[in-house]
Write a protein that holds these residues in place. Structure first.
Motif, PDB file in Angstrom:
ATOM      1  N   GLN A 104       0.680  -1.259   0.000  1.00  0.00           N
ATOM      2  CA  GLN A 104      -0.023   0.180   0.051  1.00  0.00           C
ATOM      3  C   GLN A 104       0.899   1.137  -0.048  1.00  0.00           C
ATOM      4  OE1 GLN A 104      -3.276   0.181  -0.566  1.00  0.00           O
ATOM      5  NE2 GLN A 104      -3.056   2.132  -0.706  1.00  0.00           N
ATOM      6  N   ASP A 109       0.653   4.081  -2.958  1.00  0.00           N
ATOM      7  CA  ASP A 109       0.258   5.390  -2.737  1.00  0.00           C
ATOM      8  C   ASP A 109       1.279   6.160  -3.235  1.00  0.00           C
ATOM      9  OD1 ASP A 109      -1.966   4.845  -1.357  1.00  0.00           O
ATOM     10  OD2 ASP A 109      -0.856   4.966   0.768  1.00  0.00           O
ATOM     11  N   ARG A 110       2.602   5.752  -3.357  1.00  0.00           N
ATOM     12  CA  ARG A 110       3.711   6.961  -3.985  1.00  0.00           C
ATOM     13  C   ARG A 110       3.523   6.884  -5.301  1.00  0.00           C
ATOM     14  NH1 ARG A 110       6.951   3.943  -0.108  1.00  0.00           N
ATOM     15  NH2 ARG A 110       7.683   2.629  -1.816  1.00  0.00           N
ATOM     16  N   ASN A 164       0.790   6.484  -7.202  1.00  0.00           N
ATOM     17  CA  ASN A 164      -0.461   6.963  -7.515  1.00  0.00           C
ATOM     18  C   ASN A 164      -0.440   8.387  -7.348  1.00  0.00           C
ATOM     19  OD1 ASN A 164      -1.936   4.540  -7.949  1.00  0.00           O
ATOM     20  ND2 ASN A 164      -3.130   4.585  -5.918  1.00  0.00           N
ATOM     21  N   ASP A 165       0.469   8.958  -6.053  1.00  0.00           N
ATOM     22  CA  ASP A 165       0.852  10.204  -6.159  1.00  0.00           C
ATOM     23  C   ASP A 165       1.405  10.737  -7.414  1.00  0.00           C
ATOM     24  OD1 ASP A 165       1.016  12.736  -4.483  1.00  0.00           O
ATOM     25  OD2 ASP A 165       2.954  12.571  -4.847  1.00  0.00           O
ATOM     26  N   GLY A 180      -7.162   5.150  -6.446  1.00  0.00           N
ATOM     27  CA  GLY A 180      -7.026   6.184  -5.171  1.00  0.00           C
ATOM     28  C   GLY A 180      -6.704   7.651  -5.969  1.00  0.00           C
TER      29      GLY A 180
END
Length: 342
Positions: free
Chosen positions: A50, A54-55, A57-58, A135
């Motif tokens: 996760q 997240d990295r 997706n950012d 996300g």
């Protein structure tokens, strides 16, 4: 120039062709924008998934703004660089989040309803590697395109937040897709001949495995192992369309998909757009979405006026005439700057 890939040259290239402009745009982004220095790996790193997701997706979420800003600098202000949502969205466009019961799992989706629905529905699957792309990436890149496609095509567009690996198998994503198709039929009363399945990047794999009964199976920049493409997976599809980039070295499986469709005597088409896998100029992105809207209208037998792109290249002569009229009228002229402020 390599027709399948654009590599950073480090040299100045005169902007005389569309390929040259794309190359300058890619060079600029790769040199000045961290988000484009390298493409996300198709395999997740060996760490907490996760956090890695997240990295990635950012990084993905910031790409659209970077492309627009770079296009304004590199390609110039004489071309309108609006993204599809800015160009096509209307105040009457509505959206809502829904929950779908997919087996023992709750899958969420965002439903975009156009101002003038035609009765068609698109089940849309975001892109990215098979382990990322949801996300903030989905919210900032894919959902805006879904909203624009709804208005451009007149179809209700269901932006499905399907399950990703490695926590979930491809079968889980297939179940989510089938549940979304069931929702369109049972909750919206839309028949299969008015439903489109639109996959992007790695989502082409679960989309194909779902063996969908749809009017159109559309795939943008598929990343699909050739072994997964078999004609029997397309048995209930009314038509097939694939969109690829002219300089995309990542996409795979598109040619095989068209061939498999033709083997089943399914109407199939393919179209290329000036882009790499990661970079597409905003004007070309609008054209790609408009062509998808056109295919949706044709395959579902729905109808609406598909106006020409309202934000294409500016007419230089018209702008010069307008500026001359402003000068003659005295409007828009900056006042003389006082000496003490110079």
């Amino acid at each position: 120039m390599d027709e399948t890939n654009i590599e950073h040259s480090g040299d100045f290239i005169p902007v005389t062709t569309d390929e040259g402009r794309l190359r300058q745009l890619v060079d600029y982004l790769e040199e000045h924008v961290t988000a484009f220095s390298e493409a996300p790996s198709m395999e997740p790193p060996e760490e907490e998934i996760q956090a890695a997701r997240d990295r990635v997706n950012d990084v993905l979420a910031r790409r659209d703004d970077s492309v627009v800003h770079a296009a304004m600098l590199v390609l110039g202000a004489g071309v309108n660089h609006m993204l599809p949502m800015v160009a096509y969205l209307r105040p009457e466009t509505s959206w809502e989040d829904i929950a779908l019961q997919a087996g023992g799992h709750i899958t969420t989706a965002t439903v975009f309803t156009p101002s003038e629905p035609t009765g068609a529905c698109v089940i849309a699957l975001h892109g990215g590697p098979w382990w990322a792309g949801d996300g903030v990436a989905r919210e900032n890149i894919f959902s805006p395109d879904c909203a624009a496609l709804a208005e451009r095509s007149g179809a209700i567009v269901v932006d499905l937040d399907y399950r990703l690996g490695p926590e979930h198998s491809t079968d889980a994503a297939v179940i989510d897709i089938l549940e979304a198709l069931t929702w369109a039929k049972s909750h919206q009363g839309i028949d299969s001949d008015k439903i489109v399945l639109w996959a992007n990047d790695a989502s082409a794999q679960p989309a194909l495995a779902a063996d969908p009964e749809v009017a159109l199976f559309a795939v943008t920049n598929p990343v699909l192992p050739g072994a997964d493409v078999t004609a029997d997976r397309l048995s209930r599809i009314g038509a097939f369309h694939v969109q690829t980039g002219t300089h995309d070295s990542v996409t795979s499986g598109g040619t095989e998909l068209v061939a498999a469709a033709e083997e089943k005597a399914i109407p199939a088409s393919a179209e290329s757009f000036l882009s790499t896998h990661e970079v597409i100029p905003p004007a070309e992105r609008r054209r790609r979405l408009t062509e998808l809207a056109r295919r949706i209208l044709e395959s579902t037998g729905t109808s609406r006026e598909l106006a020409a792109d309202p934000v294409g290249d500016y007419d230089k002569d018209a702008i010069d005439r307008d500026n001359e009229e402003l000068r003659e009228s005295g409007a828009g002229i900056m006042p003389e700057i006082p000496d003490h402020l110079k």
